[in-house]
Design a protein around this motif. Structure first.
Motif, PDB file in Angstrom:
ATOM      1  N   GLU A 265      -6.903  10.615 -48.394  1.00 51.82           N
ATOM      2  CA  GLU A 265      -7.791   9.471 -48.596  1.00 51.82           C
ATOM      3  C   GLU A 265      -8.935   9.468 -47.591  1.00 51.82           C
ATOM      4  OE1 GLU A 265      -5.820   5.760 -48.747  1.00 51.82           O
ATOM      5  OE2 GLU A 265      -4.615   6.256 -50.510  1.00 51.82           O
ATOM      6  N   LYS A 266      -8.679  10.018 -46.421  1.00 48.61           N
ATOM      7  CA  LYS A 266      -9.709  10.071 -45.385  1.00 48.61           C
ATOM      8  C   LYS A 266      -9.809  11.511 -44.878  1.00 48.61           C
ATOM      9  CE  LYS A 266      -9.336   5.330 -43.595  1.00 48.61           C
ATOM     10  NZ  LYS A 266      -9.137   4.533 -42.345  1.00 48.61           N
ATOM     11  N   TYR A 298      -9.082   9.557 -39.800  1.00 55.69           N
ATOM     12  CA  TYR A 298      -9.504  10.638 -40.690  1.00 55.69           C
ATOM     13  C   TYR A 298      -8.854  11.964 -40.293  1.00 55.69           C
ATOM     14  CZ  TYR A 298     -13.189   7.921 -42.975  1.00 55.69           C
ATOM     15  OH  TYR A 298     -13.879   6.999 -43.713  1.00 55.69           O
ATOM     16  N   ASN A 346     -12.987  11.100 -50.077  1.00 58.71           N
ATOM     17  CA  ASN A 346     -11.866  10.215 -50.373  1.00 58.71           C
ATOM     18  C   ASN A 346     -11.177  10.741 -51.631  1.00 58.71           C
ATOM     19  OD1 ASN A 346     -11.217   7.533 -52.277  1.00 58.71           O
ATOM     20  ND2 ASN A 346     -10.355   7.466 -50.222  1.00 58.71           N
ATOM     21  N   LYS A 347     -10.000  11.344 -51.462  1.00 54.29           N
ATOM     22  CA  LYS A 347      -9.257  11.937 -52.571  1.00 54.29           C
ATOM     23  C   LYS A 347     -10.130  12.877 -53.397  1.00 54.29           C
ATOM     24  CE  LYS A 347      -5.391   8.890 -53.064  1.00 54.29           C
ATOM     25  NZ  LYS A 347      -4.234   8.803 -53.918  1.00 54.29           N
ATOM     26  N   ARG A 351     -18.093  11.207 -50.497  1.00 55.62           N
ATOM     27  CA  ARG A 351     -18.685   9.890 -50.218  1.00 55.62           C
ATOM     28  C   ARG A 351     -19.941  10.006 -49.366  1.00 55.62           C
ATOM     29  NH1 ARG A 351     -16.817   7.198 -54.296  1.00 55.62           N
ATOM     30  NH2 ARG A 351     -14.558   6.849 -54.290  1.00 55.62           N
TER      31      ARG A 351
END
Length: 364
Positions: A265-266, A298, A346-347, A351
């Motif tokens: 996710e991070k 992260y 993110n996944k 981003r």
């Protein structure tokens, strides 16, 4: 002839401006394409390789300026001769690439429009016809404005092109046409739809029948032949669907961790396609930015095509608190036009993407 010249003038002028501006948006990408042409396996002009970026900038700015000069009718003799020489050279280059299958994408329209080698050659032949119309009818190319206004338009256009080129080189392309643009999901880019077209192959079967060779062509089925099989030659006659991202890996010691890491996710990726060519001062900022990212939860990884020994030296020299994984150099050059550059995911969805001049703009 007068009307043919006007049609050709508008068509060639607009096409050169569009083609040049798309590449001007990403001169680094066009320089990578030139490096392919200069390589030993293509034209073997390796002495031009160190100048690939400078040549790239010159060519794309020349395309835009010549297109503008043609439209306003300024210096028609110089403009038409320049266009003719340029298109003759490009036509030779695309024919060479297509005939010998050397460079699979000419880069004529950057990453915005992909053309096969023969499509590129056909495009250049059509363009050459229009340029020849202009060459033989250049007396009909009249200025749209007075000499002073034409000089101002040409000068402003040249200055604008130079400033824009400097901006995208110091940061990143203003418009990202690549499959790794912000908002793109890497896993989705690698997936193949269920109804995607499959490649079509042609099989030329050779048999010996009654002492003579006989060739039977099918699209896969083994032919019913009363003879001795010799061999079969397979030819792809229609390409199947190729996903936008088809060569992405994150390898370490021969194992690909892409599927696992792209579920994070991070995730922060520090990309340096060739550490020997990296801006080393930028790694001081990399150390600070990645330390902050790790404090905020992260996972940070490095991605490079350089050797593990080179990566270890870099880690020790700048106190980097993350490991480097191996990825194909061409893929890394495609992901970000910065060496080093940073991506925030993110996944698997990109981003943020930053040039080393803009690391302070990253938010975690």
């Amino acid at each position: 002839m007068k009307y043919l010249v006007w049609i050709s003038r508008i068509f060639v002028g607009i096409l050169f401006i569009i083609s040049g501006f798309i590449k001007l948006n990403d001169p680094m990408g066009f320089s990578f394409k030139l490096e392919e042409y200069f390589s030993p396996s293509v034209l073997d002009l390796t002495f031009f390789t160190p100048l690939a970026l400078e040549i790239s900038i010159f060519v794309v700015i020349a395309e835009v300026i010549l297109g503008i000069l043609l439209l306003i009718g300024f210096k028609p003799k110089f403009t038409v001769w320049s266009l003719l020489l340029m298109i003759v050279f490009f036509t030779f280059l695309t024919f060479y690439s297509a005939y010998f299958n050397k460079v699979t994408d000419c880069g004529c329209f950057g990453d915005a429009v992909k053309l096969t080698p023969w499509e590129s050659f056909t495009k250049d032949v059509i363009l050459l016809v229009f340029v020849l119309v202009l060459f033989f009818g250049k007396k009909y190319i009249t200025p749209m404005f007075g000499s002073k206004v034409n000089w101002i338009i040409g000068g402003v256009a040249l200055l604008a092109c130079m400033l824009f080129a400097n901006h995208v080189l110091a940061h990143l392309p203003s418009v990202d046409f690549r499959p790794y643009k912000i908002g793109a999901n890497i896993q989705e880019g690698m997936s193949v739809p269920e109804n995607a077209p499959k490649p079509v192959y042609e099989y030329a079967w050779r048999f010996k029948v009654n002492g003579e060779e006989k060739v039977i062509v099918t699209e896969g089925d083994y032919p019913s032949v009363d003879g001795e099989f010799i061999d079969v030659e397979t030819t792809e006659i229609q390409a199947g669907y190729e996903p936008p991202i088809h060569d992405f890996t994150i390898e370490q010691e021969g194992q690909d961790y892409a599927a696992e890491l792209l579920e994070e996710e991070k995730l922060v990726m520090v990309i340096a396609y060739d550490m020997a060519k990296s801006d080393y001062e930028a790694f001081e900022q990399v150390a600070k930015v990645t330390a902050e990212a790790k404090r905020k939860g992260y996972k940070v990884i490095g991605m490079s095509a350089s050797s593990s020994d080179t990566a270890e030296k870099l880690i020790k020299s700048y106190g980097l608190d993350f490991e480097f994984y191996f990825t194909d150099e061409t893929t890394l050059k495609t992901i970000v036009r910065s060496n080093p550059g940073i991506l925030v995911l993110n996944k698997g969805t990109i981003r943020q993407k930053a040039h080393y001049n803009d690391f302070e703009e990253l938010t975690f």
